[in-house]
Design a protein around this motif. Sequence first.
Motif, PDB file in Angstrom:
ATOM      1  N   GLY A  90      -5.394   0.050  -7.410  1.00 29.42           N
ATOM      2  CA  GLY A  90      -5.068   0.373  -8.792  1.00 29.42           C
ATOM      3  C   GLY A  90      -3.841   1.250  -8.914  1.00 29.42           C
ATOM      4  O   GLY A  90      -3.035   1.100  -9.837  1.00 29.42           O
ATOM      5  N   VAL A  91      -3.680   2.169  -7.966  1.00 32.34           N
ATOM      6  CA  VAL A  91      -2.503   3.029  -7.971  1.00 32.34           C
ATOM      7  C   VAL A  91      -1.234   2.199  -7.783  1.00 32.34           C
ATOM      8  O   VAL A  91      -0.219   2.403  -8.459  1.00 32.34           O
ATOM      9  CB  VAL A  91      -2.611   4.099  -6.859  1.00 32.34           C
ATOM     10  N   GLU A  92      -1.275   1.232  -6.873  1.00 31.71           N
ATOM     11  CA  GLU A  92      -0.074   0.465  -6.556  1.00 31.71           C
ATOM     12  C   GLU A  92       0.273  -0.587  -7.601  1.00 31.71           C
ATOM     13  O   GLU A  92       1.451  -0.845  -7.863  1.00 31.71           O
ATOM     14  CB  GLU A  92      -0.235  -0.197  -5.183  1.00 31.71           C
ATOM     15  N   VAL A  93      -0.735  -1.230  -8.206  1.00 27.93           N
ATOM     16  CA  VAL A  93      -0.434  -2.298  -9.171  1.00 27.93           C
ATOM     17  C   VAL A  93      -0.525  -1.825 -10.613  1.00 27.93           C
ATOM     18  O   VAL A  93      -0.016  -2.492 -11.522  1.00 27.93           O
ATOM     19  CB  VAL A  93      -1.374  -3.510  -8.973  1.00 27.93           C
ATOM     20  N   GLY A  94      -1.184  -0.685 -10.857  1.00 27.50           N
ATOM     21  CA  GLY A  94      -1.409  -0.212 -12.219  1.00 27.50           C
ATOM     22  C   GLY A  94      -2.748  -0.703 -12.737  1.00 27.50           C
ATOM     23  O   GLY A  94      -3.161  -1.841 -12.466  1.00 27.50           O
ATOM     24  N   ASP A  95      -3.440   0.139 -13.481  1.00 27.59           N
ATOM     25  CA  ASP A  95      -4.789  -0.200 -13.949  1.00 27.59           C
ATOM     26  C   ASP A  95      -4.814  -1.431 -14.853  1.00 27.59           C
ATOM     27  O   ASP A  95      -5.770  -2.204 -14.834  1.00 27.59           O
ATOM     28  CB  ASP A  95      -5.395   0.994 -14.693  1.00 27.59           C
ATOM     29  N   ALA A  96      -3.763  -1.617 -15.658  1.00 25.79           N
ATOM     30  CA  ALA A  96      -3.741  -2.768 -16.564  1.00 25.79           C
ATOM     31  C   ALA A  96      -3.756  -4.080 -15.788  1.00 25.79           C
ATOM     32  O   ALA A  96      -4.419  -5.052 -16.184  1.00 25.79           O
ATOM     33  CB  ALA A  96      -2.509  -2.696 -17.464  1.00 25.79           C
ATOM     34  N   GLN A  97      -3.035  -4.127 -14.664  1.00 29.36           N
ATOM     35  CA  GLN A  97      -3.010  -5.332 -13.835  1.00 29.36           C
ATOM     36  C   GLN A  97      -4.291  -5.482 -13.017  1.00 29.36           C
ATOM     37  O   GLN A  97      -4.700  -6.595 -12.668  1.00 29.36           O
ATOM     38  CB  GLN A  97      -1.815  -5.284 -12.879  1.00 29.36           C
ATOM     39  N   LEU A  98      -4.929  -4.362 -12.721  1.00 26.39           N
ATOM     40  CA  LEU A  98      -6.106  -4.370 -11.847  1.00 26.39           C
ATOM     41  C   LEU A  98      -7.260  -5.170 -12.449  1.00 26.39           C
ATOM     42  O   LEU A  98      -8.030  -5.795 -11.728  1.00 26.39           O
ATOM     43  CB  LEU A  98      -6.547  -2.930 -11.573  1.00 26.39           C
ATOM     44  N   ILE A  99      -7.377  -5.183 -13.760  1.00 21.90           N
ATOM     45  CA  ILE A  99      -8.483  -5.882 -14.429  1.00 21.90           C
ATOM     46  C   ILE A  99      -8.496  -7.355 -14.032  1.00 21.90           C
ATOM     47  O   ILE A  99      -9.503  -7.903 -13.583  1.00 21.90           O
ATOM     48  CB  ILE A  99      -8.364  -5.738 -15.954  1.00 21.90           C
ATOM     49  N   GLY A 100      -7.352  -8.016 -14.195  1.00 18.18           N
ATOM     50  CA  GLY A 100      -7.269  -9.428 -13.852  1.00 18.18           C
ATOM     51  C   GLY A 100      -7.387  -9.674 -12.361  1.00 18.18           C
ATOM     52  O   GLY A 100      -7.972 -10.679 -11.924  1.00 18.18           O
TER      53      GLY A 100
END
Length: 482
Positions: free
Chosen positions: A255-265
């Motif tokens: 999540g830190v590396e991709v961002g939480d918004a991207q982590l959902i998908g």
Amino acid sequence: MTPKINRRTKIVATVGPGSESEDMLARLISAGVDVFRLNFSHGSSEQHALVAKRIRKQSAIAGRYVGILADLQGPKIRISTFREGAVQLAEGDPFRLDLNLGECEGDQRAVGLDYRELCNFVSRDDILLLDDGRMRLKVDEVTASTVECTVVIGGKLSSRKGINRLGGGLAAPALTIKDMADIKELSHVKPDFVAVSFVSSAADIQQTRDLLNESNVDAGIIAKIERAEVVADEEILNGIIRASLGVMVARGDLGVEVGDAQLIGIQKELIARARKMDRVVITATQMMESMIDNSMPTRAEVFDVANAVLDGTDAVMLSAETAVGKYPVEVVKAMSDAALGAERQAVARTSRYRLERQFSTAQETIAMAAIYAANHYGNVRGIACLTESGSTPLLMSRLSSGLPIFGMSARPETLQKLTLCRGVVPKFFDAGAFDDEEIESRAIEFLQDGGYLRKGDSILLTKGTVMGQTGSTNIMKILEVQ
């Protein structure tokens, strides 16, 4: 007597100071823990071996198969230490990461590094994330031994905090010297699963398998998906999944590396991809973190667990909640309730998955047919799967169903591996102790005595023509409980 209702989604709980006593382990097993995680980032091999013995003892007393997952530390990239233990960084401050600074030499302007290769993997304008993204630095200049930065988001920075780069790409071998040493000691722990941190390729999994074989450790390998560059490359990701028993959606560093918004998908895609490739999947990190200090979860945490269940995860994991939290038993019960609530939804009990594709083996054909038949014949109360290797119940568990899959085997190592498979209830049953013509009636009697069946129910049974032979499942029957 009303048949037992089993939660299908498995619960993984991390052992720590708040949960390592025999009494607490027993209470956690009673509350519903299916697999205990031993975190090799903390503690010695001797301590982990002692806890593993306690787990085996308490699970035997409870009459349940409970798995053990050894989670290797991996190459966490960290800053070194500060003279005063911590500093306060403010937006706009200059800050330097300096290979020339040693232990306890860090101050308001600079800190040393544990990772000597950092200067080779960062460039001007990169964003570095400290302490799981709580603070951000923008890279201004890179030399052979320093990374000059400007603070973009400040805060209190203490010693030994981790470093990530936004977008990933900080390369370090998945297995560190410490990990290799820990693997050599795993013969004393005898884990059922080994989790490998910061996996970057299928070669990392093969290296781990080779080291486990050298140490005579028979454990399924779980690949922790934590690198942004791995989820961005479909070929690499598929190779890692194929090489492993399963994957962990490690939402912290990922999540830190991709961002939480991207982590959902990404979470949803990883769960679907793992299931499609017949691999187990664990969803982890901060699932009920507020219960470290509170006796009740937040509504958002309940929804988080439920959504992972509806996505099809095999297991949901607790970390600090059970390792150091004040309410380890309560959090397991809360997670169990959330999972059961999600499993009552129709979408969690039916599946059209694989209905459009050809099956490759008789074993897979029987497994898929059994789940389809069980889902469409209302009187069936479960599936009794007589298995040697555990492959058939694993295949069955890839399809959604509301019915228990009883993985019945005389091999304890097979039953231990099934503790992570969604919907599978591992049960010791020695079919070789009976004549061929009485195996079916004995299996029904065994499940009826266990409270899983009652008179008038039907059970769907699968087995091989030749009992005791791996990969031979080719028979499916619907039997009535007399």
